[in-house]
Design a protein around this motif. Structure first.
Motif, PDB file in Angstrom:
ATOM      1  N   GLY A  85      -0.292 -57.662 -54.776  1.00 40.67           N
ATOM      2  CA  GLY A  85       0.912 -58.143 -55.438  1.00 40.67           C
ATOM      3  C   GLY A  85       1.424 -57.236 -56.538  1.00 40.67           C
ATOM      4  O   GLY A  85       2.639 -57.159 -56.772  1.00 40.67           O
ATOM      5  N   THR A  86       0.512 -56.527 -57.220  1.00 38.53           N
ATOM      6  CA  THR A  86       0.938 -55.669 -58.329  1.00 38.53           C
ATOM      7  C   THR A  86       1.874 -54.554 -57.879  1.00 38.53           C
ATOM      8  O   THR A  86       2.922 -54.339 -58.508  1.00 38.53           O
ATOM      9  CB  THR A  86      -0.288 -55.089 -59.049  1.00 38.53           C
ATOM     10  N   PRO A  87       1.574 -53.803 -56.797  1.00 38.81           N
ATOM     11  CA  PRO A  87       2.521 -52.757 -56.372  1.00 38.81           C
ATOM     12  C   PRO A  87       3.895 -53.311 -56.020  1.00 38.81           C
ATOM     13  O   PRO A  87       4.923 -52.702 -56.345  1.00 38.81           O
ATOM     14  CB  PRO A  87       1.831 -52.144 -55.138  1.00 38.81           C
ATOM     15  N   GLU A  88       3.916 -54.475 -55.370  1.00 33.28           N
ATOM     16  CA  GLU A  88       5.194 -55.079 -55.004  1.00 33.28           C
ATOM     17  C   GLU A  88       5.984 -55.472 -56.251  1.00 33.28           C
ATOM     18  O   GLU A  88       7.198 -55.249 -56.326  1.00 33.28           O
ATOM     19  CB  GLU A  88       4.943 -56.307 -54.126  1.00 33.28           C
ATOM     20  N   SER A  89       5.298 -56.052 -57.232  1.00 34.42           N
ATOM     21  CA  SER A  89       5.973 -56.449 -58.465  1.00 34.42           C
ATOM     22  C   SER A  89       6.470 -55.232 -59.237  1.00 34.42           C
ATOM     23  O   SER A  89       7.590 -55.224 -59.769  1.00 34.42           O
ATOM     24  CB  SER A  89       5.014 -57.265 -59.343  1.00 34.42           C
ATOM     25  N   MET A  90       5.641 -54.184 -59.296  1.00 31.66           N
ATOM     26  CA  MET A  90       6.050 -52.976 -60.003  1.00 31.66           C
ATOM     27  C   MET A  90       7.237 -52.318 -59.326  1.00 31.66           C
ATOM     28  O   MET A  90       8.148 -51.800 -59.987  1.00 31.66           O
ATOM     29  CB  MET A  90       4.859 -52.001 -60.077  1.00 31.66           C
ATOM     30  N   ALA A  91       7.255 -52.342 -57.993  1.00 34.07           N
ATOM     31  CA  ALA A  91       8.389 -51.762 -57.260  1.00 34.07           C
ATOM     32  C   ALA A  91       9.663 -52.551 -57.521  1.00 34.07           C
ATOM     33  O   ALA A  91      10.754 -51.974 -57.660  1.00 34.07           O
ATOM     34  CB  ALA A  91       8.069 -51.734 -55.761  1.00 34.07           C
ATOM     35  N   ALA A  92       9.545 -53.898 -57.594  1.00 34.76           N
ATOM     36  CA  ALA A  92      10.728 -54.721 -57.860  1.00 34.76           C
ATOM     37  C   ALA A  92      11.280 -54.445 -59.255  1.00 34.76           C
ATOM     38  O   ALA A  92      12.501 -54.338 -59.445  1.00 34.76           O
ATOM     39  CB  ALA A  92      10.367 -56.197 -57.713  1.00 34.76           C
ATOM     40  N   VAL A  93      10.394 -54.319 -60.244  1.00 36.25           N
ATOM     41  CA  VAL A  93      10.848 -54.024 -61.605  1.00 36.25           C
ATOM     42  C   VAL A  93      11.483 -52.639 -61.675  1.00 36.25           C
ATOM     43  O   VAL A  93      12.530 -52.443 -62.318  1.00 36.25           O
ATOM     44  CB  VAL A  93       9.662 -54.131 -62.589  1.00 36.25           C
ATOM     45  N   ALA A  94      10.857 -51.665 -60.994  1.00 34.68           N
ATOM     46  CA  ALA A  94      11.413 -50.311 -60.989  1.00 34.68           C
ATOM     47  C   ALA A  94      12.789 -50.287 -60.334  1.00 34.68           C
ATOM     48  O   ALA A  94      13.698 -49.571 -60.783  1.00 34.68           O
ATOM     49  CB  ALA A  94      10.455 -49.371 -60.262  1.00 34.68           C
TER      50      ALA A  94
END
Length: 240
Positions: A85-94
């Motif tokens: 979940g962390t990579p997906e969340s970081m990609a959404a924020v980016a």
């Protein structure tokens, strides 16, 4: 693929065809994950214990909700949630900020935080119980004797808190040590992952799972002995 007909001594030895060094390195990484998780859990658990003892309803409810959630879900689910979940969340924020998506965080960091978050829920209860075990009259007496906050903490509060929290903290450490095996799903080469790879490469699963079991038992037994020593010293400190 390593020859599956190699002897047991060769397979778990430290020669060119042995997995001895890899297993030991995996055990060291297992200890590192458990130590990092314990440290994360101690810091966050201390904050949660202070929130629970603050007598402020919002902080108390927040601490109670955290404990209810993290103690009520499987540790593996927390690891999976953070790792995937962390990579997906970081990609959404980016994407919202117009930046390029960052890469996945290191498996060691993700696994340590995941185990640490769960550990914090249990350590918070331990710390809260330790603080409640100190009689208020002793703190009041220390204040009447003119002791400052640092002196009260060192001579009155800390010895008694340590006396009460060390045994349950030893149990939590053992849980962290065993829960570190869940991090193997991230590909981190800790003890469980190394034993899985070795078992698949040699087609000798019993040998390497038994070796991993032996190493886990060594680590847990040594940890138990260390905590017993600390408990004895903590008891002497509390009696002074």
């Amino acid at each position: 693929m390593i020859d599956s007909n190699l002897s047991l001594a060769v397979l778990i030895g430290f020669g060119p065809d042995g997995w001895g060094w890899a297993l030991l390195a995996g055990a060291v990484l297992t200890l590192a994950v458990a130590l990092a998780a314990m440290a994360i859990g101690a810091v966050l658990g201390g904050v949660l214990a202070a929130m629970a003892a603050s007598r402020r309803p919002r902080l108390m409810r927040l601490a109670a909700t955290y404990g209810l959630v993290l103690r009520g879900v499987p540790e593996l689910l927390v690891v999976l949630l953070l790792y995937f979940g962390t990579p997906e969340s970081m990609a959404a924020v980016a994407a919202l900020l117009g930046l390029s998506a960052p890469g996945s965080p290191p498996a060691f960091l993700t696994g340590s935080i995941a185990i640490g978050l769960v550990s914090a829920a249990y350590q918070a209860e331990v710390f809260r119980g330790g603080m409640l075990a100190v009689p208020p009259g002793q703190i009041e007496a220390a204040m009447a004797a003119g002791m400052g906050p640092a002196t009260r903490l060192r001579r009155v509060i800390l010895p008694q808190v340590l006396h009460h929290v060390l045994p349950p903290l030893g149990n939590i450490w053992q849980f962290n040590l065993k829960d570190s095996a869940l991090v193997s799903i991230t590909g981190l080469a800790e003890l469980m992952r190394v034993s899985l790879v070795a078992a698949g490469s040699t087609r000798r699963p019993f040998v390497f799972f038994a070796a991993a079991m032996a190493l886990y038992l060594v680590m847990t037994s040594a940890s138990s002995a260390l905590f017993r020593l600390l408990e004895r010293r903590g008891t002497r400190w509390a009696r002074r």
